[in-house]
Design an enzyme around this catalytic site. Structure first.
Site, PDB file in Angstrom:
ATOM      1  N   MET A   1      -4.892  -8.174   3.160  1.00 56.84           N
ATOM      2  CA  MET A   1      -5.289  -6.767   3.272  1.00 56.84           C
ATOM      3  C   MET A   1      -6.779  -6.690   3.619  1.00 56.84           C
ATOM      4  SD  MET A   1      -2.960  -4.640   0.606  1.00 56.84           S
ATOM      5  CE  MET A   1      -3.965  -4.866  -0.841  1.00 56.84           C
ATOM      6  N   GLY A   2      -7.335  -7.764   4.152  1.00 60.61           N
ATOM      7  CA  GLY A   2      -8.746  -7.765   4.542  1.00 60.61           C
ATOM      8  C   GLY A   2      -9.665  -7.903   3.343  1.00 60.61           C
TER       9      GLY A   2
ATOM     10  N   HIS B   1      -9.235 -16.274   0.599  1.00 56.65           N
ATOM     11  CA  HIS B   1      -8.458 -16.062   1.828  1.00 56.65           C
ATOM     12  C   HIS B   1      -8.750 -17.181   2.836  1.00 56.65           C
ATOM     13  CE1 HIS B   1      -8.861 -11.715   0.499  1.00 56.65           C
ATOM     14  NE2 HIS B   1      -7.559 -11.813   0.683  1.00 56.65           N
TER      15      HIS B   1
ATOM     16  N   LYS C   1      -2.710 -16.993  -6.924  1.00 60.39           N
ATOM     17  CA  LYS C   1      -3.335 -16.003  -7.809  1.00 60.39           C
ATOM     18  C   LYS C   1      -2.364 -14.848  -8.059  1.00 60.39           C
ATOM     19  CE  LYS C   1      -6.566 -12.488  -8.319  1.00 60.39           C
ATOM     20  NZ  LYS C   1      -6.002 -11.362  -7.609  1.00 60.39           N
ATOM     21  N   ASP C   2      -1.685 -14.419  -6.990  1.00 61.85           N
ATOM     22  CA  ASP C   2      -0.640 -13.398  -7.138  1.00 61.85           C
ATOM     23  C   ASP C   2       0.680 -14.151  -7.314  1.00 61.85           C
ATOM     24  OD1 ASP C   2      -2.092 -10.746  -6.479  1.00 61.85           O
ATOM     25  OD2 ASP C   2      -2.761 -12.151  -4.953  1.00 61.85           O
TER      26      ASP C   2
ATOM     27  N   SER D   1     -10.526  -9.587  -3.881  1.00 56.89           N
ATOM     28  CA  SER D   1     -11.293  -8.534  -3.198  1.00 56.89           C
ATOM     29  C   SER D   1     -11.721  -7.473  -4.202  1.00 56.89           C
ATOM     30  CB  SER D   1     -10.454  -7.894  -2.098  1.00 56.89           C
ATOM     31  OG  SER D   1      -9.989  -8.890  -1.229  1.00 56.89           O
TER      32      SER D   1
HETATM   33  O1  PAF Z   1      -1.644 -10.244  -1.456  1.00 57.47           O
HETATM   34  C1  PAF Z   1      -1.934  -9.370  -0.619  1.00 57.47           C
HETATM   35  O2  PAF Z   1      -3.058  -9.297  -0.096  1.00 57.47           O
HETATM   36  C2  PAF Z   1      -0.878  -8.353  -0.221  1.00 57.47           C
HETATM   37  O3  PAF Z   1      -0.065  -8.018  -1.306  1.00 57.47           O
HETATM   38  C3  PAF Z   1      -0.046  -8.789   0.998  1.00 57.47           C
HETATM   39  C4  PAF Z   1       0.766 -10.044   0.700  1.00 57.47           C
HETATM   40  C5  PAF Z   1      -0.949  -9.042   2.186  1.00 57.47           C
HETATM   41  C6  PAF Z   1       0.946  -7.683   1.374  1.00 57.47           C
HETATM   42  O4  PAF Z   1       0.299  -6.499   1.693  1.00 57.47           O
END
Ligand code: PAF
Length: 286
Positions: free
Chosen positions: A38-39, A45, A157-158, A194
């Protein structure tokens, strides 16, 4: 639209047609990796991008702040969007294509399809953000179908999101490899995110307690203390450390996220807690 961003000279595709045209020459003979984001990119990232580069010939990074995974009261409007800086970072990583679709490109007029999941999508995050995994699943499915990568890279992390994406890809025969990468951390243990940018200096000082408590619980999980007692002690310690609210501290089976009665094999401890208006999540292996 596709072309070279004039400031950063990285190849940007803003539309699905542009994306497909960019990928077409590589599809037959080269492995394509996708890193969905999501930037507001940080070293975490960039670590995912480096892993993608290691495993594939071509790397696509998508940047799309997905409205479907935010509830109306959440931080969609204030979510950071430093696109020029993101493009510079991706250029330095030699990313082949940055896909920056508009909301209409992902959710065209009249879009109604939803994905409703069970299994790893139940509980934990879903108890507090019931809209979240439906929103993640639909956007990730769309990105997979639009990019058609051979593999996609996600951060641990997620952790629950990683399991949800794996399950969804398998259930829908999306035919790609999902690669999970261990969490990148600051020197004091805080997981890179972020949303760390929202923290005040005082909150930033408190924030590493989340990882510290998780490591502590992981080291004591096999001590014979009942698991609910360990979870409750960790939640209380987080509140004493300065967190305002703890959504959960939970010891779970690493693949199914089911609640174990005792720990006999691998396990994971996951947590979500609030510092002011910022919700932090983290998890560690037991
Ligand atoms: O982890 C993220 O940044 C978001 O949940 C993803 C996987 C890009 C989906 O929008």
């Amino acid at each position: 639209m596709r072309g070279w961003n004039s400031l950063t000279m990285v190849h940007v595709a803003e539309t699905l047609a542009g994306l497909r045209a960019s990928l077409a020459p590589w599809r037959a003979s080269q492995r394509i990796a996708l890193v969905p984001t999501m930037g507001a990119l940080h070293e975490g990232h960039l670590g995912l991008v480096r892993k993608a580069r290691e495993l594939a010939d071509r790397v696509v990074v998508s940047i799309f702040v997905n409205p479907a995974q935010f509830a109306p009261h959440e931080d969609l409007a204030r979510y950071p969007r430093p696109i020029e800086n993101d493009l510079k970072l991706l250029k330095a990583e030699r990313v082949d294509v940055v896909y920056t679709p508009s909301e209409r490109e992902i959710y065209p007029e009249g879009f109604t399809t939803q994905i409703s999941m069970g299994g790893p999508a139940l509980g934990l995050e879903s108890d507090f953000r019931p809209h979240f995994f439906g929103g993640v699943a639909i956007v990730v499915a769309k990105l997979f179908l639009q990019v058609r990568p051979d593999l996609a890279v996600f951060g641990e992390k997620d952790y629950q999101q990683l399991l949800v994406v794996r399950r969804m890809s398998k259930d829908l025969d999306l035919d790609l490899e999902i690669v999970g990468v261990p969490t990148f951390r600051e020197a004091d243990g805080l997981a890179l995110s972020s949303r760390n940018a929202y923290l005040t200096p005082e909150q930033r000082r408190i924030a590493p307690a989340l990882n510290k408590e998780l490591r502590d619980i992981a080291s004591r999980a096999r001590s014979g203390t009942a698991l609910p007692a360990l979870e409750a002690q960790a939640a209380a310690s987080l509140l004493s450390a300065g967190f305002e609210r703890v959504d959960y501290v939970a010891i779970r089976a690493p693949q199914t996220l089911e609640r174990p009665r005792e720990i006999t094999g691998p396990a994971r401890v996951l947590a979500a807690a609030w510092l002011g208006k910022t919700r932090l999540i983290d998890n560690v292996e037991i």
